[in-house]
Design a protein around this motif. Structure first.
Motif, PDB file in Angstrom:
ATOM      1  N   THR A  54       0.820  -1.221   0.000  1.00 15.15           N
ATOM      2  CA  THR A  54       0.000   0.000   0.000  1.00 15.15           C
ATOM      3  C   THR A  54       0.854   1.272   0.000  1.00 15.15           C
ATOM      4  N   GLY A  98      -2.497   2.388  -1.899  1.00 14.07           N
ATOM      5  CA  GLY A  98      -3.452   1.420  -1.361  1.00 14.07           C
ATOM      6  C   GLY A  98      -4.727   1.281  -2.187  1.00 14.07           C
ATOM      7  N   THR A  99      -5.111   2.334  -2.888  1.00 11.68           N
ATOM      8  CA  THR A  99      -6.345   2.287  -3.685  1.00 11.68           C
ATOM      9  C   THR A  99      -6.019   2.680  -5.125  1.00 11.68           C
ATOM     10  N   ASP A 100      -6.974   2.417  -6.036  1.00 13.62           N
ATOM     11  CA  ASP A 100      -6.784   2.823  -7.434  1.00 13.62           C
ATOM     12  C   ASP A 100      -6.551   4.334  -7.536  1.00 13.62           C
ATOM     13  N   GLN A 109      -5.278   6.310  -5.294  1.00 15.73           N
ATOM     14  CA  GLN A 109      -3.931   6.652  -4.819  1.00 15.73           C
ATOM     15  C   GLN A 109      -2.875   6.254  -5.851  1.00 15.73           C
ATOM     16  N   ARG A 110      -3.057   5.080  -6.443  1.00 15.58           N
ATOM     17  CA  ARG A 110      -2.090   4.660  -7.476  1.00 15.58           C
ATOM     18  C   ARG A 110      -2.090   5.654  -8.628  1.00 15.58           C
TER      19      ARG A 110
END
Ligand SMILES: [Zn+2]
Length: 332
Positions: free
Chosen positions: A144, A159-161, A163-164
């Motif tokens: 993450t 950690g999340t799409d 954030q990526r």
């Protein structure tokens, strides 16, 4: 048999009427040149705005509803002679993604749309654009948090799409305008910190370039390594990028490469007047930028503007096209 959406047909009639008033053809004609990069086989959760095959198919339907789509060489001849058809448009693709040959080509054929593909010759046959190296690294990074402190980019939350995607945008934004060699080294440093394997089939093979050309599509130059020309200190190196890319593509398709697209393409920021001179001197017949607007008879054929609206709704798509045409500029 596909059902025609009722709002698509009236939206198209409205757009056609507006575009027809602004682009009546002949010496008052205005040329809209659309720019695309990728057409994905399915939606990408990290890039929901990117065209997938269904969205592209729909958009090509809207384009043929609204415009007379013609090959770039025909449009240039029309502009030069004051004989452009009303509502003339061209479709172009930049960079040389494999999905252009695998996914976009069948859709273009279905709609009878001729297109020009500007290909960076150095990424063919297993290469990768530097920004795709970043995208695919961050997409595949485990965990993450991604620690890029050693590459000067700190700790990134992944950690999340969302954030990526944020991390991708931040890293690409930080590297985008660095001088070419410096950027290459930074990308390599980041790559060394993330132990994942990367795809080597994102870009076309030479065979796929030949296939597009054989299917009646135009192949255009886009340099070898896709440097931002304005950030290159050595004019001879910029000249070599433009000229060598042309030569490589000509040896692949065994035909002349007539047109060029400036990498990134914003005039004054990504390329400079000296690069326009190089493109002309090297023997290209015309070149396209990414300045918005529509071209007229008086536009510089070596700096033709391009534009693509991303709206999914047909009415907004048409309105955006009309707005773009109002931005027509004599010279870019
Ligand atoms: Zn490009």
């Amino acid at each position: 048999m596909p059902v025609r959406e009722p709002d698509r047909s009236w939206a198209a009639s409205l757009a056609r009427a507006g575009l027809g008033l602004l682009s009546p053809g002949a010496s008052r004609g205005r040329l809209t040149i659309l720019i695309y990069h990728r057409v994905l086989s399915e939606p990408d959760p990290l890039f929901p705005e990117e065209n997938d095959v269904e969205a592209f198919d729909r958009q090509m339907g809207q384009v043929t509803d609204c415009f007379n789509v013609i090959p770039l060489h025909e449009a240039l001849r029309g502009l030069r002679k004051g004989k452009l058809p009303a509502r003339a448009a061209c479709v172009t693709f930049d960079d040389g993604y494999a999905d252009n040959a695998e996914i976009a080509l069948p859709v273009l054929r279905k709609h009878g749309i001729p297109a020009t593909f500007f290909v960076a010759s150095g990424v063919l046959d297993g290469g990768r654009m530097w920004n795709d190296t970043i995208i695919e690294l961050i997409r595949r990074a485990p965990g993450t948090t991604l620690d890029l402190t050693e590459a000067g980019l700190g700790q990134l939350e992944v950690g999340t799409d969302a954030q990526r995607r944020g991390a991708i945008d931040d890293v690409i934004g930080a590297l985008k305008h660095l001088p070419f060699e410096q950027r290459r080294l930074r990308v390599e440093a980041i790559r060394a910190l993330v132990a994942v394997s990367l795809p080597d089939n994102l870009m076309m093979t030479s065979d796929q370039v030949r296939h597009l050309h054989g299917a009646g599509m135009e192949i255009g130059g886009h340099t070898v390594n896709h440097p931002i020309l304005a950030s290159m200190e050595d004019p001879a190196a910029a000249h070599a990028e433009i000229a060598h890319g042309k030569e490589v593509l000509e040896s692949i398709i065994r035909a002349r490469i007539r047109f060029f697209a400036y990498p990134n393409g914003k005039p004054g920021r990504d390329y400079l007047p000296q690069h326009v001179g190089m493109v002309r001197q090297i023997g290209f017949e015309a070149a396209v930028s990414t300045a918005h607007g529509a071209a007229r008879m008086t536009s510089d054929p070596y700096q033709l503007p391009r534009f693509t609206p991303w709206d999914r709704h047909p009415l907004r798509f048409g309105l955006r096209m009309v707005q773009n045409m109002l931005k027509s500029v004599d010279t870019v």
